[in-house]
Design a protein around this motif. Sequence first.
Motif, PDB file in Angstrom:
ATOM      1  N   VAL A   1     -10.202   2.554  -0.780  1.00  0.00           N
ATOM      2  CA  VAL A   1     -10.612   3.014   0.551  1.00  0.00           C
ATOM      3  C   VAL A   1     -12.012   2.516   0.865  1.00  0.00           C
ATOM      4  O   VAL A   1     -12.299   2.051   1.968  1.00  0.00           O
ATOM      5  CB  VAL A   1     -10.532   4.554   0.632  1.00  0.00           C
ATOM      6  CG1 VAL A   1     -11.126   5.046   1.926  1.00  0.00           C
ATOM      7  CG2 VAL A   1      -9.105   5.008   0.481  1.00  0.00           C
TER       8      VAL A   1
ATOM      9  N   GLN B   1       0.649   3.710  -3.063  1.00  0.00           N
ATOM     10  CA  GLN B   1      -0.277   4.730  -2.531  1.00  0.00           C
ATOM     11  C   GLN B   1      -1.721   4.246  -2.611  1.00  0.00           C
ATOM     12  O   GLN B   1      -2.598   4.934  -3.116  1.00  0.00           O
ATOM     13  CB  GLN B   1      -0.144   6.049  -3.315  1.00  0.00           C
ATOM     14  CG  GLN B   1       1.249   6.599  -3.371  1.00  0.00           C
ATOM     15  CD  GLN B   1       1.619   7.289  -2.069  1.00  0.00           C
ATOM     16  OE1 GLN B   1       0.849   8.066  -1.554  1.00  0.00           O
ATOM     17  NE2 GLN B   1       2.763   6.961  -1.520  1.00  0.00           N
TER      18      GLN B   1
ATOM     19  N   ILE C   1     -11.856  -1.260   1.645  1.00  0.00           N
ATOM     20  CA  ILE C   1     -11.244  -1.564   2.941  1.00  0.00           C
ATOM     21  C   ILE C   1     -12.157  -1.107   4.071  1.00  0.00           C
ATOM     22  O   ILE C   1     -12.328  -1.819   5.073  1.00  0.00           O
ATOM     23  CB  ILE C   1      -9.848  -0.908   3.044  1.00  0.00           C
ATOM     24  CG1 ILE C   1      -8.944  -1.472   1.953  1.00  0.00           C
ATOM     25  CG2 ILE C   1      -9.236  -1.187   4.393  1.00  0.00           C
ATOM     26  CD1 ILE C   1      -7.667  -0.715   1.789  1.00  0.00           C
ATOM     27  N   SER C   2     -12.772   0.072   3.913  1.00  0.00           N
ATOM     28  CA  SER C   2     -13.692   0.530   4.963  1.00  0.00           C
ATOM     29  C   SER C   2     -14.821  -0.463   5.132  1.00  0.00           C
ATOM     30  O   SER C   2     -15.204  -0.821   6.243  1.00  0.00           O
ATOM     31  CB  SER C   2     -14.313   1.878   4.614  1.00  0.00           C
ATOM     32  OG  SER C   2     -13.352   2.783   4.265  1.00  0.00           O
TER      33      SER C   2
ATOM     34  N   GLY D   1      -3.347   5.574   5.880  1.00  0.00           N
ATOM     35  CA  GLY D   1      -2.202   5.438   5.013  1.00  0.00           C
ATOM     36  C   GLY D   1      -1.091   6.424   5.285  1.00  0.00           C
ATOM     37  O   GLY D   1      -0.218   6.619   4.465  1.00  0.00           O
TER      38      GLY D   1
ATOM     39  N   HIS E   1      -9.804   5.861  -4.511  1.00  0.00           N
ATOM     40  CA  HIS E   1     -11.091   5.931  -3.842  1.00  0.00           C
ATOM     41  C   HIS E   1     -11.695   4.547  -3.641  1.00  0.00           C
ATOM     42  O   HIS E   1     -12.159   4.197  -2.557  1.00  0.00           O
ATOM     43  CB  HIS E   1     -12.025   6.814  -4.671  1.00  0.00           C
ATOM     44  CG  HIS E   1     -13.308   7.097  -3.997  1.00  0.00           C
ATOM     45  ND1 HIS E   1     -13.364   7.693  -2.758  1.00  0.00           N
ATOM     46  CD2 HIS E   1     -14.584   6.854  -4.362  1.00  0.00           C
ATOM     47  CE1 HIS E   1     -14.618   7.808  -2.400  1.00  0.00           C
ATOM     48  NE2 HIS E   1     -15.389   7.310  -3.353  1.00  0.00           N
TER      49      HIS E   1
ATOM     50  N   ALA F   1       0.838  -1.199   0.000  1.00  0.00           N
ATOM     51  CA  ALA F   1       0.000   0.000   0.000  1.00  0.00           C
ATOM     52  C   ALA F   1       0.870   1.246   0.000  1.00  0.00           C
ATOM     53  O   ALA F   1       0.582   2.234  -0.678  1.00  0.00           O
ATOM     54  CB  ALA F   1      -0.919  -0.013   1.219  1.00  0.00           C
TER      55      ALA F   1
ATOM     56  N   GLN G   1      -7.983  11.541  10.403  1.00  0.00           N
ATOM     57  CA  GLN G   1      -8.324  11.529   8.991  1.00  0.00           C
ATOM     58  C   GLN G   1      -9.823  11.692   8.780  1.00  0.00           C
ATOM     59  O   GLN G   1     -10.305  11.588   7.672  1.00  0.00           O
ATOM     60  CB  GLN G   1      -7.873  10.215   8.354  1.00  0.00           C
ATOM     61  CG  GLN G   1      -6.387  10.149   8.124  1.00  0.00           C
ATOM     62  CD  GLN G   1      -5.970  10.991   6.944  1.00  0.00           C
ATOM     63  OE1 GLN G   1      -6.537  10.887   5.881  1.00  0.00           O
ATOM     64  NE2 GLN G   1      -4.985  11.845   7.153  1.00  0.00           N
TER      65      GLN G   1
ATOM     66  N   GLN H   1      -4.071   3.973  -0.609  1.00  0.00           N
ATOM     67  CA  GLN H   1      -5.151   4.726   0.027  1.00  0.00           C
ATOM     68  C   GLN H   1      -5.556   5.963  -0.761  1.00  0.00           C
ATOM     69  O   GLN H   1      -6.522   6.623  -0.420  1.00  0.00           O
ATOM     70  CB  GLN H   1      -4.761   5.131   1.453  1.00  0.00           C
ATOM     71  CG  GLN H   1      -4.774   3.985   2.423  1.00  0.00           C
ATOM     72  CD  GLN H   1      -3.423   3.313   2.530  1.00  0.00           C
ATOM     73  OE1 GLN H   1      -2.562   3.499   1.688  1.00  0.00           O
ATOM     74  NE2 GLN H   1      -3.234   2.538   3.583  1.00  0.00           N
ATOM     75  N   SER H   2      -4.776   6.272  -1.808  1.00  0.00           N
ATOM     76  CA  SER H   2      -5.186   7.429  -2.604  1.00  0.00           C
ATOM     77  C   SER H   2      -6.228   7.034  -3.639  1.00  0.00           C
ATOM     78  O   SER H   2      -6.796   7.886  -4.302  1.00  0.00           O
ATOM     79  CB  SER H   2      -3.974   8.056  -3.285  1.00  0.00           C
ATOM     80  OG  SER H   2      -3.428   7.125  -4.175  1.00  0.00           O
TER      81      SER H   2
ATOM     82  N   LEU I   1      -6.360   2.425   7.155  1.00  0.00           N
ATOM     83  CA  LEU I   1      -7.066   3.284   6.205  1.00  0.00           C
ATOM     84  C   LEU I   1      -6.410   4.631   5.932  1.00  0.00           C
ATOM     85  O   LEU I   1      -6.360   5.060   4.778  1.00  0.00           O
ATOM     86  CB  LEU I   1      -8.499   3.515   6.696  1.00  0.00           C
ATOM     87  CG  LEU I   1      -9.527   2.496   6.222  1.00  0.00           C
ATOM     88  CD1 LEU I   1     -10.852   2.767   6.890  1.00  0.00           C
ATOM     89  CD2 LEU I   1      -9.690   2.588   4.728  1.00  0.00           C
TER      90      LEU I   1
END
Lengths: 622, 486
Positions: free
Chosen positions: B268, B260, B271-272, B314, B265, B256, B399, B262-263, B312
Motif C-alpha cells: 500500500v 490480497q 502504490i500510494s 482493493g 502494508h 492483487a 477507505q 492491499q492487505s 488502493l
Amino acid sequence: MTNLIAYIPALPLAGFLLLFFTGRRMSKSMIAFVGAGSVCIAALLTIVIGITFLQSGSSANTQTLWQWMRVGNFSCDISLRLDALSLVFVFIISFVGALIHIYSIAFMRQDEDYARFFASMNLFVFSMLVLVLADNLVLLYLGWEGVGLCSYLLIGFWYKVPANCAAANKAFFITRIGDTAMAIGLFMLFKTLGTLNIADIQQQAATIPNVTTIALLLLMGGMGKSAQVPLQTWLPDAMAGPSPVSALIHAATMVTAGVYLVARMNVLFLLSPAAMNVVAVVGAITLFVAGCSALVQTDIKRILAYSTISQVGYMFLALGCGAWSAAIFHFFTHAFFKALLFLAAGVVIESLHHEHNIFKMGGLKNKMPLLYYTFLAGASALAALPFISAGFYSKDAILWYSWSAGNGNVMLWAVALTGAFITALYSARLVIVVFWGDMKTPIAQQPGKLMTMPLVTLAILSIIAGFVQWPHNLLHVTLFADLVEKVLPATVLKQGIPPELLLQLIAAVVTLGGAYTGYLLYYKSPHIIEQWKTAEPNLNLREFFVKGWRFDELYQTLFVKPFLFITRSNKADVFDKIHQWLVTACSRLNGWLSLSQNGSLRWYIGSMLVGIIFILALQFFL
Amino acid sequence: MDSLQLQALLPFIVLASASVVIILLIAARQSHTVIQITGFLMMCLVVLAMWYVRDVLPRAIMPLLVVDGMAAVFTGLIVFCVLIIGLFSFIYFEEREENPKEYYILIFLGTLGAAVLTISRHFISVFIGLELLSISLYALIAYLRNRNNAVEAGMKYLVLAAMSSAFLLFGMALIYMDTGSMDFDGIAKQLQTQGHSPALFVTGIGLMMVAVCFKLALVPFHLWAADVYQGAPVPVTNFIATVSKIGVFAVLVRFAQAVQLQSYHFAVIIISFVAIVSMVGGNLLAIKQQNIKRLLAYSSIAHLGYLLVAFLPGNAAGIEAGMFYLFAYSITLLAAFGIVTMLSGRQADADQLEAYRGLYWRNPLMGAILTVALLSLAGIPLTAGFIGKFAVLNAGVQQQLWLPVIVLVITSVIGLYYYLRIISTLFAETQVIFPKEKSLHPLFVAGTYGALLVLLILLLGAGIFPSAVIDGIKNFLCQGFRIINF
C-alpha cells in the motif's frame, strides 16, 4: 398517463435546443412556430394530464427517468413528481406561459434577436417546470438555478444598453445571496437526514434537531427569488427586460418560486413556529413597503413591479399564518391578472412610442377600448373588487386568515388591510391616469390579433378564476382548497375571532374606499395632490417612496462602498500573492522536472534504477 | 480442455486468427482497403463471439487462463479501442508513403497480447501476454521509419521495456522460489499457510511492481512516455495510451485480488507513493508543454496515478471505480487522439499546439469533440471524466486514504490549467488560412467522423447516464467474483 409527465418539460427543452442550434438559419415564422408551439403543446398536455390526474384521485404520481449518480449512500435520481401542488404550478407555468409566448410572437416580431428570445423563454419554461416537478431538492435546485440564469439572460436581453446589463447583474447578484443561503440549507438537510428526496424529508422531518435554522435558510432562498424585503431591490430594475419577460418571469411564475419552496417544505416550517412567524412578518413588511412605493412610481412597469412584490408579500403572509391553500390560491389568481397587466402595459408602451411615464399617457379609453376593458379587468382583480374579480376571492381569504388562522394575529390583519387599501388606491390611479382624461401622446399602432387574444383570455380568467373557491360564509364552493389540501396541511382556525362577515365587510369597504380615493385624487379633484406636494416633508416622503425606501442607497453605503474601499486600498492585491506563489512554484517545478526529460537513454535507465532501489529500500525499512 | 472451455476462449481464438487472416491477405497482394475492412470485420466478429460466450462465463482453463466477467469487461474495452484505432489508422497511413499493410498484423498481435493479459491467472501466461504486447509495440512505434523520432522512440522503448521485463521475470522467480507456485491462487494459498510475509515474496512483489509501473508509465518509470508518444505514429500512440494500459491494469487487478495485495502494508505504501508522485509529476510536466502528443503523454501519467487511487482500497467499490475510470479515460483519449489523427498532414503529425489555433472556427465539429474530450480529461461535470474521477474520489474517501485523495484534488486543479489552455487555443482568433485539402477517401473520412461522433455521444452519455455503464460493470463483476472464491 404518469409516463407522460416528462414530456411537459421535455417539449420546451426540445424547443430551446432546436432554436439554440439552428435558430439563426430559421425564418421568423419558423422560430415563432417552434418557440411558441412547444410551450402550447406542453400546455395542452398539462391539461390532459391534469384531468386524468384529477379523475384518478391519486395523491401523487412519480416518474423516475434515470438515476444520475449513485455513490455510497447518496443517490440522485432524475425523477418527476406530480401532485396537487405541482399540478397548480405546472398548469400556470405552461398555460400562462403559452399565452405569453403567443403574445410574444407579435410583440417581438421586429426584434433582430427573435430566435435568442424564444430560445431563452423556452429554456425558462423548461427550468421552471423542472423546479416545480422535481422530486428531490437537488433537481429542484437545478431548476432554481436555471430560472435564475434565464431571468438574467432575459433582463439583459437588450444588452446594448448598459443600464439593462446592470439591471441583469443586479438581479443575478441579489438572488445569489438567497441561493447561497438555500444551498447551505440543503447541505445541512443532507447532513442531518442523508437524503434530499422531498418525500423522505417530509417523513423524517420530526427528527431534525436544527429545523429552525434550516427552515430560515430555505426561506432566505425563497426571499431572494421572490423579491421579499430585504432582498427585493432587484425586481423593479428587472423591468428592463421586454414586457412578456416581465409578465412571465417577474410576475406569474419565477417570483413565486419562493412561495412554492415554502409550501413544498411546509413540514419543516410547521415544526418551527419561529420560522413561521418570520415568514408572516417578512410578508407583511414586504406588502406594505412595496405597496407604498407602488403608490408614487411614474413608470408603468415599475408600478406593476412594486405591486408584484407586494402581492407576493401577501402570499408569504398567508404561508406564515398557516393558510397554505390561500397562499397558493392567491398565486393562482395573481398569475392571471398580473400577467394580463404586464402584457397590457406592453401594448400601451408599444403603442405610445416606448413611453413608460404614466403621466404622459392618458385618454386611451376611447382609442383602444378592448385594451381598456382587459386592463380594467386586471386592475380590478389587483384591487380585489368584491365579487366581480378573481383577486377578491384569494385576497379576502388571506385577509381573513391573517387574523383567524392558527398563526395569525390582529397586527398582521391590520397591515394586510392597509395593504389592501393601498393596492386599491394605486390600481385606481393606474387605470385613471393611463386611460382616462386627455390624450397626451398620439397612438402609433393598434395591437394585432395575436396580442389581443391572450389579453382577452387572461381578462376572462381574471374575472372568473376566483369562482372555484368562495368564502365559507357566502357559498360552499371549495374546489381549490380541496385540491391542494391533498398535499398541504389544512388551515387551522383560532377561537374568539370577530365574525367572518364583519371582517369581510370591513375589507370590502376599505377596498372600495381605496378605489374611490384614487378616483377622487386623480380624477375628481387633482388639486389635493398638487396642494399636498407643496409641503417640503411630503415631497421628501414621496421621494423616499419613489426610491423604494432607499434600500439601494442603504446597500450602497453598507456593502458596495466598503467593498470598493477594500478593493481600492488593496490594489496590489495581497491575496493574489498566494496564487502567484503557487503559479511560480508550479512553473519552477515544471522547469526542474523538464530537465529530467532530456532524451538521453542512459539517464532514463538511471532514473529507473533509482526508482527500483528506492522501492526495494522502502520495503526493507517498513 | 472441454468444449465449454473452448467456447469461452472463442473470442481470443478469433482475435489470434485475425493476424493470420491479415498475413494471408497480404500474401495474396490485397489492397489496403480490403485489409482494413477485413480487419474491421474481424474485430466485429470478436465482439460477436464475446456476446455469444457470455453465458458460459466464468470458466477457468487450468492452469493458465480464466475467462470471467472482469476479463470480459476489460477485453470488451480493448476490442472497442482497437476497432476505433483501426478505423483511424486507415486515413492516417493511406496518406503516407510507407506500406501500411503489415501494420495491421502488429496491431492485432498487440491486441491479442493485451487480451491474454486480461485472462491470465498464471505467471507464464502473464509473461507471454506482456511480451506479445511489447514486441508488437517495438515495431509499431518505429513503424514510420523515415520519420525523425520514430526509430529513436522505438529503440528507447525496446531497451527500457527489455529491462523492465528482466525485473518482472526476476520478481516472478523470487516469488516462485518462495511459494513454489506460479499460479495466482496457488501463491495465495501458500501465503495463507505461511502466515507472514517473507522477504523473498516482498522483494519479488517490489520487482514486479517496477515492470507494471513501467508499462503504466508511472513516475519514476515514466521517462519513456513523452518520447515514445511523440515519436510513434498517432494511432500507435493511441494504442499505447489505451490498449496496453488496460491490459496491464487488468492483470494487476487480478493478481492483487488473488493475493490480497492491499492487505500488505508495504504494498500500500509503495502504490500510494507511486500514485502521488505520478499525479504530481505528470501534471507539473504538462503545464508548459507545447506539443500536444507529449502533453497527452504527461496527462496520461497523471491519469494513471488517479487510477491507482481507485486501486488502493482493493474492495469492490474501488475496482468498479477503477473500471469506470479506465473506460472514461480510454474513450476520452480515443477521441482526443482521433482529432490529432484527422488533423495530421502528409509530412508530420499535427502535434504542435499552433496547429490547433482557431480549430473550432475552421471545423466546429472537430473543435467541439476535442473540447469535450479535454473537459472530460479535466473532469468537468456532464462528461464521463467527471463521473470517473468522482467514483475514484469516493472509493478513496471511503477507505480514508486522505493523502492520495488530497493530492488528487490539488493536482486536478493544476491539470485544469493546461487543458483549458488548449481549449482557449481552439477558440482563439486565427489569421492563418488553411487550404482545404480534398480528401482522397470520402467513405473512410465519413467513417472516421462517425467513430468520433460515437465517442462524443459516449463521453456525454456516460456523463449524463453513468448508471447504465456502472450497472453493466457491476453485472459483469458479479460473475467475476464468483470465480475468485472457487
